[in-house]
Design a protein around this motif. Structure first.
Motif, PDB file in Angstrom:
ATOM      1  N   UNK A 125       0.815  -1.213   0.000  1.00  0.00           N
ATOM      2  CA  UNK A 125       0.000   0.000   0.000  1.00  0.00           C
ATOM      3  C   UNK A 125       0.848   1.263   0.000  1.00  0.00           C
ATOM      4  N   UNK A 126       1.901   1.276   0.807  1.00  0.00           N
ATOM      5  CA  UNK A 126       2.694   2.483   1.004  1.00  0.00           C
ATOM      6  C   UNK A 126       3.925   2.563   0.112  1.00  0.00           C
ATOM      7  N   UNK A 127       4.350   1.400  -0.425  1.00  0.00           N
ATOM      8  CA  UNK A 127       5.503   1.384  -1.339  1.00  0.00           C
ATOM      9  C   UNK A 127       5.177   0.480  -2.517  1.00  0.00           C
ATOM     10  N   UNK A 128       4.190   0.879  -3.316  1.00  0.00           N
ATOM     11  CA  UNK A 128       3.723   0.021  -4.414  1.00  0.00           C
ATOM     12  C   UNK A 128       4.762  -0.208  -5.504  1.00  0.00           C
ATOM     13  N   UNK A 129       5.790   0.623  -5.540  1.00  0.00           N
ATOM     14  CA  UNK A 129       6.821   0.457  -6.559  1.00  0.00           C
ATOM     15  C   UNK A 129       7.762  -0.700  -6.262  1.00  0.00           C
ATOM     16  N   UNK A 130       7.618  -1.345  -5.107  1.00  0.00           N
ATOM     17  CA  UNK A 130       8.472  -2.483  -4.770  1.00  0.00           C
ATOM     18  C   UNK A 130       9.826  -2.028  -4.264  1.00  0.00           C
ATOM     19  N   UNK A 131      10.885  -2.771  -4.648  1.00  0.00           N
ATOM     20  CA  UNK A 131      12.224  -2.418  -4.209  1.00  0.00           C
ATOM     21  C   UNK A 131      12.609  -3.042  -2.886  1.00  0.00           C
ATOM     22  N   UNK A 132      11.995  -4.159  -2.528  1.00  0.00           N
ATOM     23  CA  UNK A 132      12.310  -4.850  -1.277  1.00  0.00           C
ATOM     24  C   UNK A 132      11.973  -6.336  -1.428  1.00  0.00           C
ATOM     25  N   UNK A 133      12.522  -7.138  -0.541  1.00  0.00           N
ATOM     26  CA  UNK A 133      12.191  -8.561  -0.499  1.00  0.00           C
ATOM     27  C   UNK A 133      10.854  -8.702   0.222  1.00  0.00           C
ATOM     28  N   UNK A 134       9.863  -9.368  -0.368  1.00  0.00           N
ATOM     29  CA  UNK A 134       8.559  -9.508   0.273  1.00  0.00           C
ATOM     30  C   UNK A 134       8.679 -10.054   1.699  1.00  0.00           C
ATOM     31  N   UNK A 135       7.854  -9.521   2.582  1.00  0.00           N
ATOM     32  CA  UNK A 135       7.887  -9.933   3.988  1.00  0.00           C
ATOM     33  C   UNK A 135       7.239 -11.299   4.135  1.00  0.00           C
TER      34      UNK A 135
END
Length: 205
Positions: A125-135
């Motif tokens: 919701x807050x970082x829809x552009x991604x750029x992280x390993x899914x929690x």
């Protein structure tokens, strides 16, 4: 008194509104009986509100003492100045908005898998552009963090929604104000005009 012409009962409409909003206001009662309102980010999943924070925060202490809470989400669309309707009197000034109020019980989430899914929804919701390993609770890189953060579920016992877009106005006034908004064309005026057409029954006949 909540005017019935502004109320919204369709679950899909309410869910869509909550999904696009990221900020709400948590109402709790402090140990001395004083009300407290805390602004915070939230997600709405499977009919419940979720927020996160410190395990030892003030709101966590209050929830432990009294789990009864309220949660409010509101979004203003456009201010409607008085001179749109009257060249002299201030009385017609108003605003168009959407709001949802929920009352229910808050409880900390202990299950790490659920905490992971909630926090993943926060990221989407807050970082829809991604750029992280899914929690994921099974990912050792997240396990410690999931244990160290508080995730709270609010299970609503009652939800009410109010979407105000001139539903109590005559078709003549609605058309006039829509025209004024389209001419001003500032901020969310164009979107407000669309909402007026969507929610006002005169335009649905």
């Amino acid at each position: 008194m909540r005017r019935k012409e502004f109320t919204v009962d369709e679950e899909q409409e309410i869910t869509a509104f909550l999904d696009q909003c990221s900020f709400g206001f948590l109402g709790t009662v402090s140990p001395d009986g004083q009300p407290r309102v805390t602004p915070l980010n939230f997600v709405y999943m499977d009919g419940c509100f979720y927020f996160h924070g410190s395990l030892a925060g003030e709101k966590m202490k209050q929830i432990k003492l009294d789990s009864s809470v309220s949660f409010t989400v509101a979004e203003e669309f456009s201010l409607i100045p008085s001179y749109f309707s009257d060249p002299e009197l201030a009385c017609p000034a108003t605003s168009f908005f959407k709001s949802v109020m929920a009352f229910g019980q808050a409880e900390p989430v202990k299950d790490l898998d659920i905490k992971g899914k909630v926090l993943q929804r926060f990221m989407e919701k807050l970082q829809p552009q991604g750029g992280y390993v899914p929690i994921d609770a099974t990912d050792s890189r997240y396990t410690g963090n999931l244990k160290a953060v508080a995730v709270v579920r609010i299970s609503p016992e009652r939800i009410s929604a109010k979407f105000k877009f001139g539903q109590n106005w005559s078709i003549e006034r609605l058309d006039h104000i829509r025209g004024e908004l389209e001419q001003r064309n500032e901020g969310r005026d164009a979107e407000t005009a669309e909402m007026m057409q969507k929610y006002c029954p005169f335009h649905q006949q």
